[in-house]
Scaffold this active site. Sequence first.
Site, short mmCIF file in Angstrom:
data_model
loop_
_atom_site.label_atom_id
_atom_site.label_comp_id
_atom_site.label_asym_id
_atom_site.label_seq_id
_atom_site.Cartn_x
_atom_site.Cartn_y
_atom_site.Cartn_z
N ARG A 78 0.97 28.32 84.45
CA ARG A 78 2.42 28.52 84.35
C ARG A 78 2.80 30.00 84.39
O ARG A 78 3.86 30.35 84.89
CB ARG A 78 2.95 27.86 83.08
N LYS B 28 2.79 3.23 81.95
CA LYS B 28 3.89 2.30 81.72
C LYS B 28 4.93 2.29 82.83
O LYS B 28 5.33 3.33 83.34
CB LYS B 28 4.57 2.66 80.39
N GLY C 123 2.17 15.16 84.75
CA GLY C 123 1.15 15.92 84.06
C GLY C 123 -0.26 15.44 84.32
O GLY C 123 -1.16 16.21 84.63
N GLY D 41 8.34 15.67 83.36
CA GLY D 41 9.58 14.95 83.08
C GLY D 41 10.70 15.35 84.02
O GLY D 41 11.47 14.51 84.50
P1 ADP Z 1 1.59 11.26 84.75
O1 ADP Z 1 1.43 12.20 83.60
O2 ADP Z 1 0.78 11.68 85.94
O3 ADP Z 1 3.02 10.99 85.09
P2 ADP Z 1 1.39 8.95 83.03
O4 ADP Z 1 1.54 9.82 81.83
O5 ADP Z 1 2.49 8.06 83.39
O6 ADP Z 1 0.96 9.84 84.30
O7 ADP Z 1 0.11 8.02 82.83
C1 ADP Z 1 -1.17 8.55 82.61
C2 ADP Z 1 -1.97 7.69 81.68
O8 ADP Z 1 -1.99 6.35 82.13
C3 ADP Z 1 -3.39 8.15 81.60
O9 ADP Z 1 -3.66 8.59 80.28
C4 ADP Z 1 -4.20 6.91 81.95
O10 ADP Z 1 -5.34 6.74 81.15
C5 ADP Z 1 -3.22 5.79 81.71
N1 ADP Z 1 -3.54 4.59 82.50
C6 ADP Z 1 -3.69 4.50 83.83
N2 ADP Z 1 -4.06 3.25 84.19
C7 ADP Z 1 -4.14 2.53 83.06
C8 ADP Z 1 -4.49 1.18 82.76
N3 ADP Z 1 -4.82 0.31 83.73
N4 ADP Z 1 -4.47 0.78 81.46
C9 ADP Z 1 -4.14 1.65 80.49
N5 ADP Z 1 -3.80 2.94 80.70
C10 ADP Z 1 -3.81 3.37 81.96
MG MG Z 2 1.51 11.88 81.45
#
Ligand code: ADP
Ligand code: MG
Length: 394
Positions: free
Chosen positions: A37, A201, A351, A374
């Site tokens: 950053r 989610k 992230g 976000g």
């Molecule tokens: P980003 O930060 O890239 O937007 P998210 O925070 O939405 O991604 O999601 C990341 C998390 O989702 C990771 O910690 C990962 O372990 C979890 N994850 C991915 N697939 C699954 C799954 N099938 N079941 C449970 N958790 C999952």
């Molecule tokens: Mg995340």
Amino acid sequence: MAKRTIRDLSDLKAQRVFVRVDYNVPLENGAITDDTRIRASLPTLEHLLKAGARIVLASHLGRPKKGPAPELSLKPVAARLGERIGRPVLMAGDCIGDEVRRLADGLVDGDVLLLENVRFHPEEEKNDPAFAERLIKDSGAAIFVNDAFGTAHRAHASTEGVSRFVRTSVAGFLMEKELRYLGMALEAPQHPFVAVIGGAKVSDKIQVIESLLPRVDALLIGGGMAYTFFRAQGLETAKSLVEEDKLELARSLLAPGQGKLHLPVDHVVADRFDASANHRTLPVSEIPDGWMGLDIGAATAQAFAARVREARLVLWNGPMGVFEMPPFAEGTLAVARAMAECAGTSIVGGGDSVAAITQMRLADQISHVSTGGGASLEFLGGDVLPGVACLQDA
Ligand code: ADP
Ligand code: MG
């Protein structure tokens, strides 16, 4: 959507400029573990320094609960920034007050002053107008440069409020780059335009899915969120992550998404949420009782990777599985490699997806790695970001 930038400002010599940056860096025992950053702010700072401006930098760091917290001081950042720009960075003990006034008044052309963590004052997050006015008055700036894309979705005093007390509000180069790339996805995507959405989610990403679905040629869904869609289709999901209250919504996306929305065809299932769990790859219609789906399967990974490679614009947000555990990382790694191989424009946001790309040392093969988790989700979801809206239109 285009905003004025620091490039549009002439005669910055001897001007005091208030620059909001995102120096919310990871710290371990007071040491910076990743200065991405800080480096991301250098193009803006170098431009301003070359023009002879006098820079006052503001940032938040972490989430101080109540007032000043020494472990969330920006002091280590001042030291690291100084090394990066090759000149000392002055550090103020607060972000407003007499000391700030004195230090700011003493700045000469090419000097840099870093204010202490703006969140040491609760007024920051309340976007208190009197506090915003003091940030500007005490630093004596007439120009506000917002380069903190990562916090632009928050209307805080230093990201939005300050714009009311300056003559000019413009975007820095990092902000400009984020808006240009993410804006492509919303405004003028090249086709085929493919989006890969994953993560834990579906509730975190509903707005993004809804906003992208009419714009893309294909929307590939992986990660934990796929299971809410599977359940909505009537498949057995055993102990997989399902958001019961989002089934209706998943159904409502599946219908118009016909032909565009692609769910996994196979998955890696495990008997526990653990790196040493028993696991195997099965078609998504199969899952043993009490097991959970933790990654997309090899057939899905191959199909997703092929679509990603062939895209002219591809946007990826959210890992395809629990990539933190090696047995469930393959799907995410396959998508990451395909992103790097794609000859079109590739954008990664979020992230955890960014962490995956960085870990694999593929970041320099991606057109744009977004610095704002976000903020990028809200932007892609179609929201107007307050820290962007307050800047002057180009
Ligand atoms: P980003 O930060 O890239 O937007 P998210 O925070 O939405 O991604 O999601 C990341 C998390 O989702 C990771 O910690 C990962 O372990 C979890 N994850 C991915 N697939 C699954 C799954 N099938 N079941 C449970 N958790 C999952
Ligand atoms: Mg995340």
